[in-house]
Design a protein around this motif. Structure first.
Motif, short mmCIF file in Angstrom:
data_model
loop_
_atom_site.label_atom_id
_atom_site.label_comp_id
_atom_site.label_asym_id
_atom_site.label_seq_id
_atom_site.Cartn_x
_atom_site.Cartn_y
_atom_site.Cartn_z
N LEU A 24 -29.61 63.62 42.07
CA LEU A 24 -30.02 65.02 42.22
C LEU A 24 -29.11 65.97 41.45
CD1 LEU A 24 -30.93 65.00 46.03
CD2 LEU A 24 -32.50 65.06 44.09
N SER A 25 -27.82 65.69 41.49
CA SER A 25 -26.87 66.54 40.75
C SER A 25 -27.11 66.45 39.25
CB SER A 25 -25.43 66.13 41.08
OG SER A 25 -25.14 66.30 42.44
N PHE A 26 -27.36 65.24 38.77
CA PHE A 26 -27.59 65.06 37.34
C PHE A 26 -28.88 65.75 36.91
CE2 PHE A 26 -29.39 62.60 33.77
CZ PHE A 26 -28.41 62.89 32.82
N ALA A 27 -29.94 65.64 37.72
CA ALA A 27 -31.19 66.31 37.37
C ALA A 27 -30.99 67.82 37.26
CB ALA A 27 -32.26 65.98 38.42
N GLY A 28 -30.28 68.38 38.24
CA GLY A 28 -30.00 69.81 38.20
C GLY A 28 -29.11 70.19 37.03
N ALA A 29 -28.09 69.38 36.78
CA ALA A 29 -27.16 69.66 35.69
C ALA A 29 -27.86 69.59 34.34
CB ALA A 29 -25.99 68.68 35.73
N LEU A 30 -28.76 68.64 34.18
CA LEU A 30 -29.47 68.50 32.90
C LEU A 30 -30.35 69.71 32.65
CD1 LEU A 30 -30.04 66.64 30.49
CD2 LEU A 30 -31.90 65.62 31.81
N LEU A 31 -31.06 70.15 33.67
CA LEU A 31 -31.94 71.31 33.53
C LEU A 31 -31.13 72.58 33.21
CD1 LEU A 31 -34.73 72.61 33.72
CD2 LEU A 31 -34.37 72.84 36.19
N ILE A 32 -30.09 72.81 34.00
CA ILE A 32 -29.25 74.00 33.78
C ILE A 32 -28.54 73.91 32.43
CG2 ILE A 32 -27.29 75.34 34.66
CD1 ILE A 32 -28.05 74.26 37.47
N GLY A 33 -28.05 72.72 32.10
CA GLY A 33 -27.32 72.54 30.86
C GLY A 33 -28.17 72.85 29.63
N ILE A 34 -29.43 72.43 29.66
CA ILE A 34 -30.32 72.71 28.53
C ILE A 34 -30.55 74.22 28.39
CG2 ILE A 34 -32.69 72.46 27.70
CD1 ILE A 34 -32.66 69.62 28.84
N VAL A 35 -30.73 74.89 29.53
CA VAL A 35 -30.93 76.35 29.50
C VAL A 35 -29.69 77.05 28.94
CG1 VAL A 35 -31.28 78.42 30.91
CG2 VAL A 35 -32.61 76.35 31.38
N VAL A 36 -28.51 76.63 29.40
CA VAL A 36 -27.27 77.24 28.94
C VAL A 36 -27.05 76.96 27.45
CG1 VAL A 36 -24.75 77.26 29.19
CG2 VAL A 36 -26.20 77.19 31.22
N ALA A 37 -27.38 75.75 27.02
CA ALA A 37 -27.25 75.43 25.59
C ALA A 37 -28.16 76.32 24.75
CB ALA A 37 -27.58 73.96 25.36
N ALA A 38 -29.37 76.56 25.25
CA ALA A 38 -30.29 77.44 24.54
C ALA A 38 -29.73 78.85 24.45
CB ALA A 38 -31.65 77.46 25.24
N MET A 39 -29.07 79.30 25.52
CA MET A 39 -28.44 80.61 25.50
C MET A 39 -27.30 80.65 24.50
SD MET A 39 -28.40 81.26 29.62
CE MET A 39 -27.54 82.83 29.57
N ARG A 40 -26.58 79.54 24.39
CA ARG A 40 -25.41 79.49 23.48
C ARG A 40 -25.81 79.60 22.02
NH1 ARG A 40 -20.13 79.31 23.80
NH2 ARG A 40 -19.61 77.12 23.58
N VAL A 41 -27.04 79.19 21.68
CA VAL A 41 -27.48 79.26 20.29
C VAL A 41 -28.50 80.37 20.08
CG1 VAL A 41 -27.04 76.80 19.92
CG2 VAL A 41 -29.31 77.53 20.65
N SER A 42 -28.70 81.18 21.09
CA SER A 42 -29.67 82.27 21.01
C SER A 42 -29.24 83.32 19.99
CB SER A 42 -29.83 82.92 22.38
OG SER A 42 -30.58 84.12 22.29
N PRO A 43 -30.20 83.97 19.33
CA PRO A 43 -29.87 85.06 18.41
C PRO A 43 -29.52 86.36 19.15
CG PRO A 43 -32.24 84.75 18.49
CD PRO A 43 -31.64 83.63 19.28
N VAL A 44 -29.67 86.34 20.48
CA VAL A 44 -29.37 87.53 21.28
C VAL A 44 -27.90 87.48 21.72
CG1 VAL A 44 -29.96 88.87 23.34
CG2 VAL A 44 -31.75 87.59 22.12
N PRO A 45 -27.07 88.40 21.27
CA PRO A 45 -25.63 88.36 21.59
C PRO A 45 -25.32 88.29 23.08
CG PRO A 45 -26.05 89.97 19.87
CD PRO A 45 -27.39 89.53 20.37
N VAL A 46 -26.08 89.04 23.89
CA VAL A 46 -25.83 89.05 25.34
C VAL A 46 -26.02 87.67 25.93
CG1 VAL A 46 -26.58 89.96 27.57
CG2 VAL A 46 -26.40 91.49 25.61
N LEU A 47 -27.08 86.99 25.53
CA LEU A 47 -27.34 85.63 26.03
C LEU A 47 -26.25 84.67 25.58
CD1 LEU A 47 -31.22 85.29 25.60
CD2 LEU A 47 -29.91 85.76 27.69
N ARG A 48 -25.83 84.79 24.33
CA ARG A 48 -24.73 83.93 23.85
C ARG A 48 -23.47 84.18 24.66
NH1 ARG A 48 -26.29 85.57 18.65
NH2 ARG A 48 -24.32 86.71 18.39
N GLY A 49 -23.20 85.44 24.96
CA GLY A 49 -22.02 85.77 25.74
C GLY A 49 -22.08 85.20 27.15
N VAL A 50 -23.24 85.32 27.78
CA VAL A 50 -23.39 84.77 29.14
C VAL A 50 -23.22 83.25 29.13
CG1 VAL A 50 -25.03 84.42 31.04
CG2 VAL A 50 -24.86 86.66 29.94
N GLY A 51 -23.82 82.60 28.13
CA GLY A 51 -23.68 81.15 28.03
C GLY A 51 -22.24 80.73 27.82
#
Length: 214
Positions: A24-51
Motif C-alpha cells: 500500500l505504501s509503495f502504491a501511494g508513493a508511486l502515484l505521488i512520486g509521479i505527480v511530484v516528478a511532473a511538477m519538477r519538470v513543469s514549465p510553471v515556476p510555482v509548480l517546480r518550486g512546490v515540487g
C-alpha cells in the motif's frame, strides 16, 4: 530456530502486515512520486518550486520522525486515522520524494526530440508528458524504483516503533517471551531478506522485458 517454529503464527501475522504495509505504501508513493516528478519538470515556476520543496523536505527528514509526527501529531489537530493507515500515509509520502527523483532522472533520459515531436503534432505539456515522455521514462527507471521498493520494505520496520504490529514488532514480542534475541531476529531478518530478494528478482525480469533499445 525452534523458537521461530513455536511462534510461527505470530511471525506469519507480522509478515502479512509487513507485506500489506509495503504494498500500500509503495502504491501511494508511486502515484505521488509521479505527480511530484511532473511538477519538477513543469514549465510553471510555482509548480517546480512546490515540487522541489516537497522533495527536499521529505528527503531531509528521518522517516521515524515523520511516523511519530503523523501518529501522535495529527490527532492533536483533529485528524484521526487508524494506526495502520497513518503509517501507510507517512511512509508513502516519504518514499514518494525518492521515487519523484528517480522518475525525473528517467524523464531526463528521454530524447528532447520526443517532446518536440509531441508539441509539433499539437500536444500540450500535460499530454506530452502523459502519452509520450512518462511511458518511456518509467521504462528507463525500473531498476531504481525497484531499489526504492527494497528500501521501503526495510523501512516499514520503523512502523513497529509507533505501534504497528509488523514483522519487527512480532519478533520483539516473541523475544520478550522467550529471551532468545539471536534466533528470533535472525528469523525476522530472513523474512525481510526473502521479500527483498523476490523484489529484486521481479525487478530484473520487468527491466529486461520493458527495456528500451536506443
Amino acid at each position: 530456530m525452534d523458537v521461530v517454529l513455536r511462534h510461527w503464527s505470530a511471525f506469519t501475522d507480522g509478515m502479512t502486515t509487513t507485506l500489506e504495509l509495503t504494498a500500500l505504501s509503495f502504491a501511494g508513493a508511486l502515484l505521488i512520486g509521479i505527480v511530484v516528478a511532473a511538477m519538477r519538470v513543469s514549465p510553471v515556476p510555482v509548480l517546480r518550486g512546490v515540487g522541489t520543496v516537497y522533495v527536499e523536505s521529505f528527503q531531509n527528514t528521518p522517516l521515524l520522525v515523520l511516523l511519530v509526527l503523523f501518529v501522535f501529531g495529527l490527532p492533536e489537530v483533529g485528524v484521526i486515522f487508524p494506526l495502520f493507515t497513518t503509517a501507510v500515509i507517512a511512509i508513502a509520502l516519504y518514499e514518494a520524494a525518492y521515487i519523484a527523483e528517480a522518475v525525473r532522472s528517467g524523464i531526463n533520459t528521454v530524447p528532447v526530440g520526443q517532446a518536440e515531436a509531441a508539441r509539433a503534432i499539437g500536444l500540450g505539456f500535460g499530454q506530452s508528458l502523459r502519452l509520450v515522455i512518462l511511458p518511456q521514462a518509467l521504462r528507463a527507471v525500473v531498476q531504481p524504483i525497484g531499489n526504492i521498493l527494497i528500501a521501503l520494505t526495510m523501512n516499514t520496520s520503523l512502523a513497529a516503533a509507533v505501534g504497528v504490529v509488523d514483522l519487527t514488532a512480532a519478533a520483539n514480542r516473541v523475544n520478550l517471551l522467550e529471551a532468545q534475541p539471536i534466533p528470533v531476529f535472525v528469523g525476522a531478518g530472513l523474512g525481510y531478506m526473502a521479500v527483498c530478494a523476490l523484489v529484486g528478482l521481479l525487478t530484473n525480469l520487468i527491466e529486461r522485458k520493458v527495456a528500451i533499445v536506443r
